[in-house]
Design a protein around this motif. Structure first.
Motif, mmCIF file in Angstrom:
data_model
loop_
_atom_site.group_PDB
_atom_site.id
_atom_site.type_symbol
_atom_site.label_atom_id
_atom_site.label_comp_id
_atom_site.label_asym_id
_atom_site.label_seq_id
_atom_site.Cartn_x
_atom_site.Cartn_y
_atom_site.Cartn_z
ATOM 1 N N LEU A 17 0.835 -1.188 0.000
ATOM 2 C CA LEU A 17 0.000 0.000 0.000
ATOM 3 C C LEU A 17 0.873 1.243 0.000
ATOM 4 O O LEU A 17 1.745 1.405 0.865
ATOM 5 C CB LEU A 17 -0.909 0.005 1.232
ATOM 6 N N LEU B 29 -8.759 -3.058 2.890
ATOM 7 C CA LEU B 29 -9.037 -1.926 2.006
ATOM 8 C C LEU B 29 -10.539 -1.777 1.790
ATOM 9 O O LEU B 29 -11.072 -0.666 1.783
ATOM 10 C CB LEU B 29 -8.324 -2.111 0.665
ATOM 11 N N ALA C 119 -0.993 -4.945 0.673
ATOM 12 C CA ALA C 119 -2.272 -4.357 0.261
ATOM 13 C C ALA C 119 -3.327 -5.438 0.023
ATOM 14 O O ALA C 119 -3.872 -5.566 -1.081
ATOM 15 C CB ALA C 119 -2.081 -3.497 -0.978
#
Length: 239
Positions: free
Chosen positions: A42, A77, A72
């Motif tokens: 990320l 997320l 990530a």
């Protein structure tokens, strides 16, 4: 496609998959050659609040347990949108919503960048509280229980506390506490408590047996709201 989505959920956004099919008699054998590559990291996620300049608005992803350089993976997320809306509600924005979510991968750097566009809606302060649906329970009793004070920013926790206090009385089977419908949210927005009372009277009966006393019967009539303020009156007969 399912295998590729699984790899992407684990941050392998640059994975390459090739499939070889071998036929023999009436069967087909599929061989998947998977090159996952490196998990993407990320880079950052930015928050765009449009024209809202409230200095309390969160901009730092670390407040949501995210940080630059972490793997990530998809789950944290995706969870960010819900957590951000919840945080904005706690800051006084009950109508906050995410209007756009955008994540972009960089194959050269093997990173993920994100952007969330947010419509916070109006900042809301809470006004007076109103009760709807009362039949035999006294409203003054409920107002003393809730101890509601007008003023202060909207916070879902305040509404939850009021609902829990009313639920603890045992007098209601339905309790909904929310902003007054049909009123544009803003300064001193009233709060409506919609209630459905439980039946307050109950007849209880039972039969028991013991070797020394034989058969005995027990009956009781109970009123859980005798005076309109949750008083319990019980009349019992045993023989």
């Amino acid at each position: 496609a399912m295998l590729l989505k699984l790899l992407e959920s684990r941050a392998y956004y640059g994975a390459d998959i090739s499939v070889t099919t071998t036929f023999s008699d009436n069967a087909a054998e599929l061989t998947f050659d998977v090159s996952p590559g490196n998990p993407y990291l990320l880079a950052d996620i930015s928050f765009d609040y449009g024209t809202n300049t409230d200095d309390r608005l969160p901009y730092d992803i670390e407040a949501f347990d995210l940080y630059a350089g972490m793997t990530a993976e998809a789950a944290p997320l995706k969870a960010l949108s819900g957590r951000l809306v919840q945080r904005l509600q706690e800051l006084g924005y009950p109508e906050a919503r995410i209007v756009r979510t955008r994540f972009v991968s960089d194959a050269d750097l093997e990173t993920i960048d994100g952007e969330l566009a947010i419509d916070t809606g109006p900042l809301v302060t809470l006004g007076p509280i109103w009760f709807e649906g009362l039949q035999r329970v006294n409203e003054g009793y409920l107002r003393r229980l809730v101890s509601w004070q007008s003023g202060g920013l909207y916070d879902p926790a305040r509404l939850t506390r009021a609902r829990r206090v009313l639920s603890a009385t045992g007098l209601f089977k339905t309790i909904v506490v929310d902003l007054y419908p049909g009123v544009a949210p803003g300064a001193d927005t009233p709060v409506l408590v919609r209630l459905e009372e439980r039946p307050h009277r109950a007849l209880l009966a039972g039969v028991s047996y013991s070797t020394d006393e034989g058969v005995s019967a027990h009956a009781a009539w109970r009123h859980n709201n005798f005076g309109g303020e949750g008083e319990v009156l019980t009349t019992e007969v045993e023989g």
